[in-house]
Design an enzyme around this catalytic site. Structure first.
Site, PDB file in Angstrom:
ATOM      1  N   GLU A 121       4.322  -9.094  -0.032  1.00 27.81           N
ATOM      2  CA  GLU A 121       4.921  -8.023   1.852  1.00 27.81           C
ATOM      3  C   GLU A 121       4.296  -6.381   1.412  1.00 27.81           C
ATOM      4  O   GLU A 121       3.768  -6.348   0.506  1.00 27.81           O
ATOM      5  CB  GLU A 121       6.107  -7.625   0.962  1.00 27.81           C
ATOM      6  N   LYS A 166      -3.463   0.130  -7.295  1.00 25.18           N
ATOM      7  CA  LYS A 166      -3.018  -1.096  -6.759  1.00 25.18           C
ATOM      8  C   LYS A 166      -4.200  -1.776  -6.475  1.00 25.18           C
ATOM      9  O   LYS A 166      -3.693  -3.219  -7.027  1.00 25.18           O
ATOM     10  CB  LYS A 166      -2.997  -1.251  -5.452  1.00 25.18           C
ATOM     11  N   SER A 182      -0.983   8.000 -10.181  1.00 24.61           N
ATOM     12  CA  SER A 182      -1.493   7.171  -9.145  1.00 24.61           C
ATOM     13  C   SER A 182      -2.496   6.930  -7.813  1.00 24.61           C
ATOM     14  O   SER A 182      -2.837   5.542  -7.775  1.00 24.61           O
ATOM     15  CB  SER A 182       0.010   5.826  -9.023  1.00 24.61           C
TER      16      SER A 182
HETATM   17  C1  LIG Z   1       2.840   1.874  -4.796  1.00 20.00           C
HETATM   18  C2  LIG Z   1       2.715   3.264  -5.513  1.00 20.00           C
HETATM   19  C3  LIG Z   1       3.251   3.722  -5.876  1.00 20.00           C
HETATM   20  C4  LIG Z   1       4.626   2.476  -6.520  1.00 20.00           C
HETATM   21  O1  LIG Z   1       4.486   1.990  -7.018  1.00 20.00           O
HETATM   22  P1  LIG Z   1       4.552   1.205  -8.278  1.00 20.00           P
HETATM   23  O2  LIG Z   1       4.251  -0.264  -8.939  1.00 20.00           O
HETATM   24  O3  LIG Z   1       5.753   1.841  -9.036  1.00 20.00           O
HETATM   25  O4  LIG Z   1       3.223   2.298  -9.582  1.00 20.00           O
HETATM   26  C5  LIG Z   1       3.038   5.558  -7.013  1.00 20.00           C
HETATM   27  N1  LIG Z   1       1.697   5.526  -6.269  1.00 20.00           N
HETATM   28  C6  LIG Z   1       1.196   5.042  -5.296  1.00 20.00           C
HETATM   29  C7  LIG Z   1       0.202   6.516  -5.325  1.00 20.00           C
HETATM   30  C8  LIG Z   1       1.868   3.624  -5.077  1.00 20.00           C
HETATM   31  O5  LIG Z   1       0.346   3.461  -3.960  1.00 20.00           O
END
Ligand SMILES: *Cc1c(COP(=O)(O)O)cnc(C)c1O
Length: 421
Positions: A113, A91, A380
């Site tokens: 948000e 993010k 992610s």
């Molecule tokens: C917020 C988040 C997601 C989900 O958000 P996407 O917009 O679908 O990528 C996935 N993995 C992590 C670690 C997150 O913090």
């Protein structure tokens, strides 16, 4: 394929667009015009590059998860380590871009948000770095559930506004944040947390996240001499997935898989699989697959991973699904927890519960594809935030493997078997 999308009205096929009051449309048109200029502006690009490099720690590595691959017993699994970024997830990639844009537009405050608090933390971080104020709207339930992230945001100088309307969760936080935005669009700017919302957000966030795929494509080439056979990413709103898919959309040799949260099962009300179970509709100013009933009431959604429980999904994903470029699958809570433990025990990497959905599906896919194939998984985020929850609800204490086990199923059954009783 992606070069021309969205069209000039912000549509990806029939999805996306901006279904918002004229007043807000005017404000977002200004954001869009500025972004159109800045995305080709060399000083903007190099400032963002520099921050990505020296602040976030990019490029994040691609790591060959040999032990997990061996245990899965098929294709080789590679992880794009977005968990190693500053603040621990992907993010920060769009947060830096959005706050830099806000600064160029002369805004004093960024607002957003947040659900699990991950976007709030990333945005508060970028705002602190670039000297802007930051207001984060968060459902009251999430404020209680995600106390460590609330503290983190406050430490970073952000104001956390607890939203007590509706279901007191992410959807209501978005509504409140948009209301606040309309109250003062001159000094404030909305910075959305995924590839969702009205134009230009889905495009802008995708572009900021697409650094993931650009890096990973080159890293895979360096490591294996070719493209991966498959790329797997979890899908909440869809930003980390779009970020890694974007570089491969035109490569027919690469299969793309988005993994939605199946929660307690797709045949129960407790999931957030918008693509699999949703119908076409409007949410938060854009068209996509939405989890709603016949009367178009948006349904409550659920996932063990707070970052995935959104009733809509990015418009480009809806389009990519319809044209069959990306296949959308799902993983249950239990499968995600299994992958969470497996990656922790086999690789020394504690993944976010969100990312664990992608890992869980990748293990299945590895077996299906078999030896000689390579799978790239977007890891992610890191799972430090999830450890307490997992240990409390899926305790490891009694389930330690008694002997060394190398088969994934066997390993996991040692850990999980008592839980079924
Ligand atoms: C917020 C988040 C997601 C989900 O958000 P996407 O917009 O679908 O990528 C996935 N993995 C992590 C670690 C997150 O913090």
């Amino acid at each position: 394929m992606n070069i021309n999308l969205p069209d000039s009205n912000g549509f990806f096929g029939e999805y996306g667009g901006s279904f918002i009051p004229a007043e807000l449309k005017k404000v977002l048109d200004e954001v869009r015009n500025t972004y159109e200029k800045l995305k080709n502006d060399e000083s903007f690009i190099s400032e963002l590059d520099e921050l990505n490099h020296t602040y976030s720690g990019r490029p994040s590595p691609v790591y060959h998860a040999k032990r997990l691959s061996e245990a899965a017993g098929g294709a080789e699994i590679y992880l794009k380590r977005e968990d190693l970024n500053h603040t621990g997830a992907h993010k920060i990639n769009h947060a830096l871009g959005e706050v830099l844009l806000a600064k160029r537009m002369g805004k004093k405050k960024v607002i957003a948000e947040t659900g699990a608090g991950q976007h709030g933390v990333a945005l508060a971080t970028a705002a602190s770095l670039l000297g802007l104020e930051c207001d984060i709207y968060m459902g009251q339930i999430d404020v209680m559930k995600e106390a460590p992230n609330v503290k983190r945001m406050k430490m970073l100088g952000a104001r956390v506004i607890s939203v007590s309307s509706g279901t007191r969760s992410l959807k209501d936080a978005v509504d409140e944040a948009f209301k606040a935005y309309l109250n003062d669009p001159v000094n404030q700017i909305y910075c959305i947390g995924s590839v969702v919302g009205p134009a230009p957000f889905p495009e802008m966030v995708r572009d900021f996240q697409s650094i993931i795929g650009r890096e990973a494509k080159e890293q895979m080439k360096n490591k294996t001499g070719r493209n991966p056979d498959a790329v797997v990413a979890c899908v909440g709103g869809g930003s980390n997935a779009m970020g890694i898919f974007n570089a491969f959309l035109d490569d027919e040799d690469v299969a793309l898989y988005g993994v939605e949260p199946a929660g307690k099962g797709l045949d129960t009300p407790y999931h957030a699989a918008s693509m699999e179970k949703g119908r076409k509709g409007i949410i938060h100013g854009f068209k996509c697959y939405v989890l709603m009933d016949e009367k178009e009431n948006i349904l409550p959604v659920y996932s063990i991973a707070s970052g995935l429980d959104y009733p809509g999904v990015g418009p480009q994903h809806c389009y990519l699904r319809d044209i069959k470029r990306v296949v959308y699958e799902s993983a249950t809570d239990r499968e995600a927890v299994t992958a969470f433990y497996a990656l922790s025990r086999m690789e020394g990497i504690i993944p976010a519960l969100e990312s664990s959905h992608a890992v869980a599906y990748a293990v299945k896919l590895a077996r299906k594809l078999g030896k000689g194939k390579n799978i790239l998984v977007n890891l992610s985020g890191r799972g430090d935030k999830d450890i307490d929850f997992v240990l409390e609800h899926y305790p490891l204490r009694d389930y330690e493997p008694k002997e060394k086990v190398t088969e994934y199923d066997e390993f996991m059954s040692h850990i999980m078997e008592k839980e079924h009783q």
